[in-house]
Design a protein around this motif. Sequence first.
Motif, PDB file in Angstrom:
ATOM      1  N   ALA A 166       0.845  -1.195   0.000  1.00 30.28           N
ATOM      2  CA  ALA A 166       0.000   0.000   0.000  1.00 30.28           C
ATOM      3  C   ALA A 166       0.879   1.243   0.000  1.00 30.28           C
ATOM      4  O   ALA A 166       0.863   2.052   0.927  1.00 30.28           O
ATOM      5  N   GLN A 209       1.562   4.349  -2.490  1.00 27.22           N
ATOM      6  CA  GLN A 209       1.135   5.018  -3.702  1.00 27.22           C
ATOM      7  C   GLN A 209       2.323   5.706  -4.372  1.00 27.22           C
ATOM      8  O   GLN A 209       3.388   5.886  -3.781  1.00 27.22           O
ATOM      9  N   GLN A 233      -4.092  -1.289 -12.449  1.00 30.40           N
ATOM     10  CA  GLN A 233      -4.082  -1.362 -10.986  1.00 30.40           C
ATOM     11  C   GLN A 233      -5.376  -1.941 -10.407  1.00 30.40           C
ATOM     12  O   GLN A 233      -5.402  -2.381  -9.250  1.00 30.40           O
ATOM     13  N   SER A 234      -6.418  -2.001 -11.210  1.00 27.18           N
ATOM     14  CA  SER A 234      -7.703  -2.495 -10.692  1.00 27.18           C
ATOM     15  C   SER A 234      -7.644  -3.969 -10.301  1.00 27.18           C
ATOM     16  O   SER A 234      -8.413  -4.415  -9.452  1.00 27.18           O
ATOM     17  N   TYR A 282      -5.421  -5.371  -8.636  1.00 31.58           N
ATOM     18  CA  TYR A 282      -4.838  -5.503  -7.301  1.00 31.58           C
ATOM     19  C   TYR A 282      -5.746  -4.933  -6.212  1.00 31.58           C
ATOM     20  O   TYR A 282      -5.467  -5.091  -5.021  1.00 31.58           O
ATOM     21  N   ARG A 283      -6.795  -4.260  -6.622  1.00 28.70           N
ATOM     22  CA  ARG A 283      -7.683  -3.586  -5.663  1.00 28.70           C
ATOM     23  C   ARG A 283      -8.443  -4.574  -4.795  1.00 28.70           C
ATOM     24  O   ARG A 283      -8.798  -5.672  -5.232  1.00 28.70           O
ATOM     25  N   ARG A 284      -8.701  -4.158  -3.562  1.00 28.71           N
ATOM     26  CA  ARG A 284      -9.492  -4.965  -2.632  1.00 28.71           C
ATOM     27  C   ARG A 284     -10.709  -4.167  -2.203  1.00 28.71           C
ATOM     28  O   ARG A 284     -10.603  -2.983  -1.876  1.00 28.71           O
ATOM     29  N   ASP A 285     -11.846  -4.809  -2.226  1.00 29.73           N
ATOM     30  CA  ASP A 285     -13.085  -4.152  -1.839  1.00 29.73           C
ATOM     31  C   ASP A 285     -13.055  -3.747  -0.369  1.00 29.73           C
ATOM     32  O   ASP A 285     -12.504  -4.471   0.484  1.00 29.73           O
ATOM     33  N   VAL A 303     -11.476  -1.315   1.032  1.00 29.91           N
ATOM     34  CA  VAL A 303     -10.201  -0.768   1.495  1.00 29.91           C
ATOM     35  C   VAL A 303     -10.051   0.652   0.957  1.00 29.91           C
ATOM     36  O   VAL A 303     -10.332   0.918  -0.220  1.00 29.91           O
ATOM     37  N   GLU A 340      -8.439   4.208  -0.449  1.00 32.03           N
ATOM     38  CA  GLU A 340      -7.487   4.425  -1.534  1.00 32.03           C
ATOM     39  C   GLU A 340      -6.037   4.407  -1.041  1.00 32.03           C
ATOM     40  O   GLU A 340      -5.150   3.872  -1.694  1.00 32.03           O
ATOM     41  N   HIS A 351      -4.760   2.742   1.192  1.00 30.87           N
ATOM     42  CA  HIS A 351      -4.314   1.421   1.640  1.00 30.87           C
ATOM     43  C   HIS A 351      -4.432   0.354   0.538  1.00 30.87           C
ATOM     44  O   HIS A 351      -4.239  -0.830   0.800  1.00 30.87           O
ATOM     45  N   GLN A 352      -4.743   0.799  -0.679  1.00 27.78           N
ATOM     46  CA  GLN A 352      -4.830  -0.149  -1.788  1.00 27.78           C
ATOM     47  C   GLN A 352      -3.431  -0.580  -2.226  1.00 27.78           C
ATOM     48  O   GLN A 352      -2.491   0.213  -2.270  1.00 27.78           O
TER      49      GLN A 352
END
Length: 276
Positions: free
Chosen positions: A112, A114, A167-168, A170-173, A175, A177, A179-180
């Motif tokens: 996480a 950015q 990057q989508s 790797y995204r987690r629902d 969570v 931004e 901490h993505q």
Amino acid sequence: MKKDLFSIEGRVCVITGGGGLIGSKHAEAVLEGGGIPVLLDITEEGMERTKSMLQNRYPGAVIEMFVADITRRDMLCSIRDELMEKYGHIYGLINNAANNPKVEGGSKNLGAVQFHNFPLELWNDDIAVGLTGAMLCAQVFGGVMAEKGTGIIINISSDYGIIAPNQSIYRRDGVSESHQIIKPVSYSVVKHGIMGLTKYLAVYWAKRGVRVNTLCPASLENGQNPEFVQKISELIPMGRMSRPDEYVGTVLYMLSDASSYMTGATVVLDGGRTIW
């Protein structure tokens, strides 16, 4: 077609990052052609596993291994000298080592963090291994090839050497931004940069008998969670991730005389992802 077109019998081929999964497959390609793989890695444990696995699969095979920091020219020169004393030549180099941030591995450079606060120390470390290390290996081992008038260098890039990370996947629902998890900027830069190194060296050594090409593997199946596998598979026309053994034949082709008129090229194995 002559069967021996794909033979690299007795030829010494150096593989950086030789202790990893894809490094072991590069070594398998060398052994399939009758060559001698030389594994280089920063730690011994992975190389020992790779060597044991390959010796079980290829009884009697000669497999060399060296613990080495590829950002240190002195260590590379020492390995070069030992190989030259023992075998009298170095035929191939596969620049495979990189700080690859993997979803399944908990890598230090996949987290996480950015872009705006990506640590300079991680950037420097990733560039040092992925680009500086590849350049130094090309200098040290490729220099021997140029002197002998023959040799092959394969620089390992990625589909992310051609396209930007999506990057989508790797995204987690649920969570925020901040901490993505994201694929880091350094990985893209290294994989684009390695293709530039290929083109430079392909022209530089074109008349010295050294061919230099890029291989772009992509979406390697290696124990990722089902959600990630589904997300990335939906971005691939073939609808699935690649299997580790699907690179072996291509690597042998690139190492052998079967590809004798190919230099400066980019070979993409991505199930069609970069054309969609």
